[in-house]
Design an enzyme around this catalytic site. Structure first.
Site, short mmCIF file in Angstrom:
data_model
loop_
_atom_site.label_atom_id
_atom_site.label_comp_id
_atom_site.label_asym_id
_atom_site.label_seq_id
_atom_site.Cartn_x
_atom_site.Cartn_y
_atom_site.Cartn_z
N HIS A 108 33.50 43.05 24.80
CA HIS A 108 33.81 42.99 26.23
C HIS A 108 34.25 44.35 26.73
O HIS A 108 34.74 45.18 25.96
CB HIS A 108 34.88 41.93 26.53
N HIS B 19 36.70 46.11 29.63
CA HIS B 19 37.75 45.90 30.63
C HIS B 19 37.46 46.76 31.85
O HIS B 19 37.20 47.97 31.72
CB HIS B 19 39.11 46.34 30.08
P1 5GP Z 1 41.08 42.99 23.90
O1 5GP Z 1 42.51 43.22 23.50
O2 5GP Z 1 40.34 42.18 22.85
O3 5GP Z 1 40.37 44.26 24.26
O4 5GP Z 1 41.14 42.16 25.23
C1 5GP Z 1 41.16 40.79 25.30
C2 5GP Z 1 41.52 40.43 26.72
O5 5GP Z 1 41.12 39.09 26.95
C3 5GP Z 1 43.01 40.50 27.03
O6 5GP Z 1 43.22 41.37 28.13
C4 5GP Z 1 43.40 39.06 27.37
O7 5GP Z 1 44.32 38.98 28.41
C5 5GP Z 1 42.07 38.45 27.75
N1 5GP Z 1 41.95 37.03 27.45
C6 5GP Z 1 42.21 36.43 26.25
N2 5GP Z 1 41.96 35.11 26.30
C7 5GP Z 1 41.50 34.87 27.55
C8 5GP Z 1 41.06 33.68 28.22
O8 5GP Z 1 41.04 32.59 27.67
N3 5GP Z 1 40.65 33.82 29.52
C9 5GP Z 1 40.64 35.03 30.16
N4 5GP Z 1 40.22 35.06 31.43
N5 5GP Z 1 41.06 36.17 29.56
C10 5GP Z 1 41.48 36.09 28.28
#
Ligand code: 5GP
Ligand code: ZN
Length: 137
Positions: free
Chosen positions: A101, A103
């Protein structure tokens, strides 16, 4: 292909309801549930890839094109002062959900979001050495 136990596969493919701001054949863009700032969104490919190492090259190209489009659109709508694109791969890099993903983080003057690192001060020799190691001929 969707991965059974992957929350982002379910969100990207409409299995679970969420706040969708954009959708096309390849991607769903949703609001982050724990936003760093107002409007923080996530570009999710509909196909499952754990991270950038696994990501299909064509999808990689399309993802960045979409990031550009959304940065313009979101900045226009939100009136933010800047914009971070963040993409984490692996636990050591801060990845917590193992479905690729990107951001999209709108930034506002004096907001409390942190997308920073402590700048290093390497010797010139050190930089030359790493440059030789990484150079692609
Ligand atoms: P990472 O740390 O893997 O780069 O980012 C994961 C992101 O996914 C985090 O910013 C977290 O807030 C978001 N996130 C995790 N679970 C969910 C979810 O169930 N729904 C949504 N909309 N965001 C999520
Ligand atoms: Zn997935």
């Amino acid at each position: 292909m969707m991965k059974d136990d992957c929350i982002f596969c379910k969100l990207a493919n409409g299995v679970f309801e969420t706040n969708v701001i954009y959708e096309d054949d390849d991607f769903t863009v949703i609001l982050d549930a724990n936003p760093a700032t107002k409007g923080h969104a996530l570009i999710l490919p509909k196909e499952h890839y754990d991270n950038i190492y696994e990501l299909d090259e064509e999808i990689a190209g399309k993802a960045f094109k979409l990031a550009k489009k959304l940065a313009v659109h979101m900045s226009d709508k939100l009136g933010c002062d800047g914009f971070n694109i963040v993409q984490n791969n692996g636990e050591a890099a801060g990845q917590t959900v193992f479905h690729f993903h990107m951001h999209l983080i709108p930034r506002y003057k004096n907001d409390a979001a942190m997308v920073q690192w402590k700048p290093g001060k390497p010797e010139d020799d050190e930089l030359k050495k790493i440059c030789a190691e990484l150079k692609i001929y």
